[in-house]
Design a protein around this motif. Structure first.
Motif, PDB file in Angstrom:
ATOM      1  N   ALA A  95       0.834  -1.212   0.000  1.00 40.68           N
ATOM      2  CA  ALA A  95       0.000   0.000   0.000  1.00 40.68           C
ATOM      3  C   ALA A  95       0.861   1.252   0.000  1.00 40.68           C
ATOM      4  CB  ALA A  95      -0.927  -0.013   1.214  1.00 40.68           C
ATOM      5  N   LEU A  96       1.945   1.230   0.761  1.00 39.53           N
ATOM      6  CA  LEU A  96       2.841   2.382   0.809  1.00 39.53           C
ATOM      7  C   LEU A  96       3.517   2.618  -0.542  1.00 39.53           C
ATOM      8  CD1 LEU A  96       4.090   4.609   2.584  1.00 39.53           C
ATOM      9  CD2 LEU A  96       5.886   2.956   3.199  1.00 39.53           C
ATOM     10  N   ILE A  97       3.888   1.541  -1.208  1.00 32.50           N
ATOM     11  CA  ILE A  97       4.498   1.659  -2.538  1.00 32.50           C
ATOM     12  C   ILE A  97       3.520   2.347  -3.492  1.00 32.50           C
ATOM     13  CG2 ILE A  97       5.194   0.316  -4.573  1.00 32.50           C
ATOM     14  CD1 ILE A  97       6.453  -1.708  -2.507  1.00 32.50           C
ATOM     15  N   TYR A  98       2.289   1.873  -3.515  1.00 30.60           N
ATOM     16  CA  TYR A  98       1.305   2.487  -4.406  1.00 30.60           C
ATOM     17  C   TYR A  98       0.992   3.918  -3.991  1.00 30.60           C
ATOM     18  CZ  TYR A  98       0.524  -1.604  -7.270  1.00 30.60           C
ATOM     19  OH  TYR A  98       0.690  -2.630  -8.164  1.00 30.60           O
ATOM     20  N   PHE A  99       1.016   4.188  -2.700  1.00 30.65           N
ATOM     21  CA  PHE A  99       0.827   5.564  -2.227  1.00 30.65           C
ATOM     22  C   PHE A  99       1.929   6.463  -2.775  1.00 30.65           C
ATOM     23  CE2 PHE A  99       1.546   8.945   0.930  1.00 30.65           C
ATOM     24  CZ  PHE A  99       0.282   9.515   0.981  1.00 30.65           C
ATOM     25  N   LYS A 100       3.174   5.989  -2.713  1.00 33.42           N
ATOM     26  CA  LYS A 100       4.303   6.771  -3.232  1.00 33.42           C
ATOM     27  C   LYS A 100       4.203   6.962  -4.743  1.00 33.42           C
ATOM     28  CE  LYS A 100       6.626   7.476   0.564  1.00 33.42           C
ATOM     29  NZ  LYS A 100       6.781   8.813   1.116  1.00 33.42           N
ATOM     30  N   LEU A 101       3.559   6.014  -5.418  1.00 31.42           N
ATOM     31  CA  LEU A 101       3.370   6.106  -6.871  1.00 31.42           C
ATOM     32  C   LEU A 101       2.095   6.890  -7.233  1.00 31.42           C
ATOM     33  CD1 LEU A 101       4.338   2.439  -7.844  1.00 31.42           C
ATOM     34  CD2 LEU A 101       5.667   4.524  -8.331  1.00 31.42           C
ATOM     35  N   ASN A 102       1.430   7.461  -6.226  1.00 30.71           N
ATOM     36  CA  ASN A 102       0.184   8.213  -6.408  1.00 30.71           C
ATOM     37  C   ASN A 102      -0.937   7.366  -7.001  1.00 30.71           C
ATOM     38  OD1 ASN A 102       1.267  10.659  -5.396  1.00 30.71           O
ATOM     39  ND2 ASN A 102       2.329  10.919  -7.345  1.00 30.71           N
ATOM     40  N   ASP A 103      -0.901   6.073  -6.749  1.00 31.10           N
ATOM     41  CA  ASP A 103      -1.953   5.164  -7.185  1.00 31.10           C
ATOM     42  C   ASP A 103      -2.786   4.831  -5.942  1.00 31.10           C
ATOM     43  OD1 ASP A 103      -3.572   3.039  -7.953  1.00 31.10           O
ATOM     44  OD2 ASP A 103      -2.017   2.096  -9.182  1.00 31.10           O
ATOM     45  N   TYR A 104      -3.694   5.737  -5.621  1.00 35.95           N
ATOM     46  CA  TYR A 104      -4.434   5.640  -4.374  1.00 35.95           C
ATOM     47  C   TYR A 104      -5.448   4.497  -4.375  1.00 35.95           C
ATOM     48  CZ  TYR A 104      -2.270  10.191  -3.737  1.00 35.95           C
ATOM     49  OH  TYR A 104      -1.366  11.228  -3.634  1.00 35.95           O
ATOM     50  N   GLN A 105      -5.938   4.124  -5.540  1.00 31.88           N
ATOM     51  CA  GLN A 105      -6.897   3.022  -5.624  1.00 31.88           C
ATOM     52  C   GLN A 105      -6.229   1.699  -5.220  1.00 31.88           C
ATOM     53  OE1 GLN A 105      -8.931   2.742  -9.373  1.00 31.88           O
ATOM     54  NE2 GLN A 105     -10.051   0.911  -8.783  1.00 31.88           N
ATOM     55  N   ASN A 106      -5.067   1.384  -5.797  1.00 34.05           N
ATOM     56  CA  ASN A 106      -4.360   0.157  -5.428  1.00 34.05           C
ATOM     57  C   ASN A 106      -3.862   0.212  -3.992  1.00 34.05           C
ATOM     58  OD1 ASN A 106      -4.529  -1.707  -7.592  1.00 34.05           O
ATOM     59  ND2 ASN A 106      -3.109  -0.447  -8.776  1.00 34.05           N
ATOM     60  N   SER A 107      -3.457   1.383  -3.551  1.00 37.19           N
ATOM     61  CA  SER A 107      -3.006   1.538  -2.174  1.00 37.19           C
ATOM     62  C   SER A 107      -4.138   1.192  -1.208  1.00 37.19           C
ATOM     63  CB  SER A 107      -2.515   2.965  -1.936  1.00 37.19           C
ATOM     64  OG  SER A 107      -2.017   3.104  -0.628  1.00 37.19           O
ATOM     65  N   THR A 108      -5.301   1.735  -1.469  1.00 40.06           N
ATOM     66  CA  THR A 108      -6.464   1.466  -0.619  1.00 40.06           C
ATOM     67  C   THR A 108      -6.839  -0.011  -0.658  1.00 40.06           C
ATOM     68  OG1 THR A 108      -7.268   3.715  -0.981  1.00 40.06           O
ATOM     69  CG2 THR A 108      -8.869   2.108  -0.182  1.00 40.06           C
ATOM     70  N   ALA A 109      -6.765  -0.629  -1.838  1.00 37.52           N
ATOM     71  CA  ALA A 109      -7.113  -2.050  -1.968  1.00 37.52           C
ATOM     72  C   ALA A 109      -6.171  -2.923  -1.137  1.00 37.52           C
ATOM     73  CB  ALA A 109      -7.075  -2.463  -3.440  1.00 37.52           C
ATOM     74  N   TYR A 110      -4.873  -2.637  -1.178  1.00 37.93           N
ATOM     75  CA  TYR A 110      -3.926  -3.423  -0.375  1.00 37.93           C
ATOM     76  C   TYR A 110      -4.150  -3.207   1.120  1.00 37.93           C
ATOM     77  CZ  TYR A 110      -1.069  -5.717  -3.883  1.00 37.93           C
ATOM     78  OH  TYR A 110      -0.634  -6.554  -4.877  1.00 37.93           O
ATOM     79  N   LEU A 111      -4.516  -2.003   1.504  1.00 40.19           N
ATOM     80  CA  LEU A 111      -4.801  -1.757   2.923  1.00 40.19           C
ATOM     81  C   LEU A 111      -6.036  -2.532   3.368  1.00 40.19           C
ATOM     82  CD1 LEU A 111      -3.994   2.030   3.299  1.00 40.19           C
ATOM     83  CD2 LEU A 111      -2.790   0.106   4.356  1.00 40.19           C
ATOM     84  N   ALA A 112      -7.063  -2.536   2.546  1.00 42.23           N
ATOM     85  CA  ALA A 112      -8.285  -3.281   2.886  1.00 42.23           C
ATOM     86  C   ALA A 112      -7.973  -4.775   3.008  1.00 42.23           C
ATOM     87  CB  ALA A 112      -9.366  -3.032   1.840  1.00 42.23           C
ATOM     88  N   ASP A 113      -7.214  -5.296   2.048  1.00 45.59           N
ATOM     89  CA  ASP A 113      -6.821  -6.707   2.108  1.00 45.59           C
ATOM     90  C   ASP A 113      -5.954  -6.983   3.334  1.00 45.59           C
ATOM     91  OD1 ASP A 113      -8.189  -7.154  -0.250  1.00 45.59           O
ATOM     92  OD2 ASP A 113      -6.381  -7.276  -1.494  1.00 45.59           O
ATOM     93  N   GLY A 114      -5.061  -6.053   3.640  1.00 45.03           N
ATOM     94  CA  GLY A 114      -4.171  -6.219   4.789  1.00 45.03           C
ATOM     95  C   GLY A 114      -4.916  -6.216   6.104  1.00 45.03           C
ATOM     96  N   ILE A 115      -5.863  -5.311   6.251  1.00 42.56           N
ATOM     97  CA  ILE A 115      -6.650  -5.254   7.486  1.00 42.56           C
ATOM     98  C   ILE A 115      -7.445  -6.548   7.649  1.00 42.56           C
ATOM     99  CG2 ILE A 115      -8.594  -4.084   8.597  1.00 42.56           C
ATOM    100  CD1 ILE A 115      -7.381  -1.440   7.372  1.00 42.56           C
ATOM    101  N   GLU A 116      -7.996  -7.039   6.557  1.00 39.16           N
ATOM    102  CA  GLU A 116      -8.725  -8.312   6.598  1.00 39.16           C
ATOM    103  C   GLU A 116      -7.784  -9.468   6.959  1.00 39.16           C
ATOM    104  OE1 GLU A 116     -11.033 -11.243   3.466  1.00 39.16           O
ATOM    105  OE2 GLU A 116     -11.093  -9.088   3.098  1.00 39.16           O
ATOM    106  N   PHE A 117      -6.591  -9.498   6.357  1.00 44.95           N
ATOM    107  CA  PHE A 117      -5.599 -10.541   6.619  1.00 44.95           C
ATOM    108  C   PHE A 117      -5.170 -10.524   8.092  1.00 44.95           C
ATOM    109  CE2 PHE A 117      -1.068 -11.805   6.758  1.00 44.95           C
ATOM    110  CZ  PHE A 117      -1.132 -13.060   6.180  1.00 44.95           C
ATOM    111  N   ILE A 118      -4.913  -9.342   8.607  1.00 46.09           N
ATOM    112  CA  ILE A 118      -4.479  -9.194  10.002  1.00 46.09           C
ATOM    113  C   ILE A 118      -5.586  -9.661  10.952  1.00 46.09           C
ATOM    114  CG2 ILE A 118      -3.855  -7.501  11.775  1.00 46.09           C
ATOM    115  CD1 ILE A 118      -2.486  -5.897   9.431  1.00 46.09           C
ATOM    116  N   ALA A 119      -6.818  -9.240  10.693  1.00 41.49           N
ATOM    117  CA  ALA A 119      -7.940  -9.629  11.541  1.00 41.49           C
ATOM    118  C   ALA A 119      -8.188 -11.136  11.476  1.00 41.49           C
ATOM    119  CB  ALA A 119      -9.192  -8.858  11.142  1.00 41.49           C
TER     120      ALA A 119
END
Length: 167
Positions: A95-119
């Motif tokens: 998510a941070l990589i995509y954030f740095k690349l200004n690709d906020y859609q992919n960044s948000t998707a990885y965060l959503a997947d990550g939060i689900e994975f962690i939970a």
């Protein structure tokens, strides 16, 4: 005598230190040396973190294709490994990589997947960081209403688990 895992860890942590001191070329070399012993194998968690760290460096340099290639390498054969808590970091870094690349859609998707994975794995490690980055994404999109809830959640996890978010 050093084991392959000890050598891999040495070069991974050397690369991490070099990344922290902005010695990016040297960091890439160290991460590649970390991966040298496992090139023909499926990456372990440390190898996945090395790939993701290289992806982050390429994102900082604006090299989107190389950054994405390393993300893909980090998640290759993902479902074939048992859970380790350090795997939570992978979603955040993607998510941070995509954030740095200004690709906020992919960044948000990885965060959503990550939060689900962690939970799913009954963990809290990296949740504060994930929510902090979600708040930054909302801020970048100039959406102040959506920024408030992730900030509250980040504060909650920071308070509950004494886990500071990487800012």
């Amino acid at each position: 005598m050093k084991t392959d895992l000890q050598i891999q860890a040495y070069y991974y942590y050397l690369g991490t230190a070099q990344l922290q001191t902005s010695a990016l070329f040297e960091a890439i070399q160290s991460f590649e040396l970390s991966l040298a012993g496992i090139k023909n194998q499926r990456p372990n968690t440390l190898g996945r973190l090395a790939y993701m760290s290289m992806g982050y460096i390429y994102a900082l340099q604006g090299q989107k294709k190389l950054a994405e290639k390393n993300i893909n390498m980090a998640f290759k054969h993902w479902d074939e490994f048992s859970y380790e808590e350090n795997q939570n970091v992978l979603y955040y870094l993607a998510a941070l990589i995509y954030f740095k690349l200004n690709d906020y859609q992919n960044s948000t998707a990885y965060l959503a997947d990550g939060i689900e994975f962690i939970a799913k794995h009954n963990s809290h490690y990296m949740l504060a960081n994930c929510y902090f980055l979600l708040a930054r994404l909302a801020q970048a999109a100039h959406n102040d209403n959506e920024r408030l809830e992730p900030n509250r959640r980040k504060d909650l996890f920071t308070e509950l688990y004494s886990e500071d978010a990487f800012e």
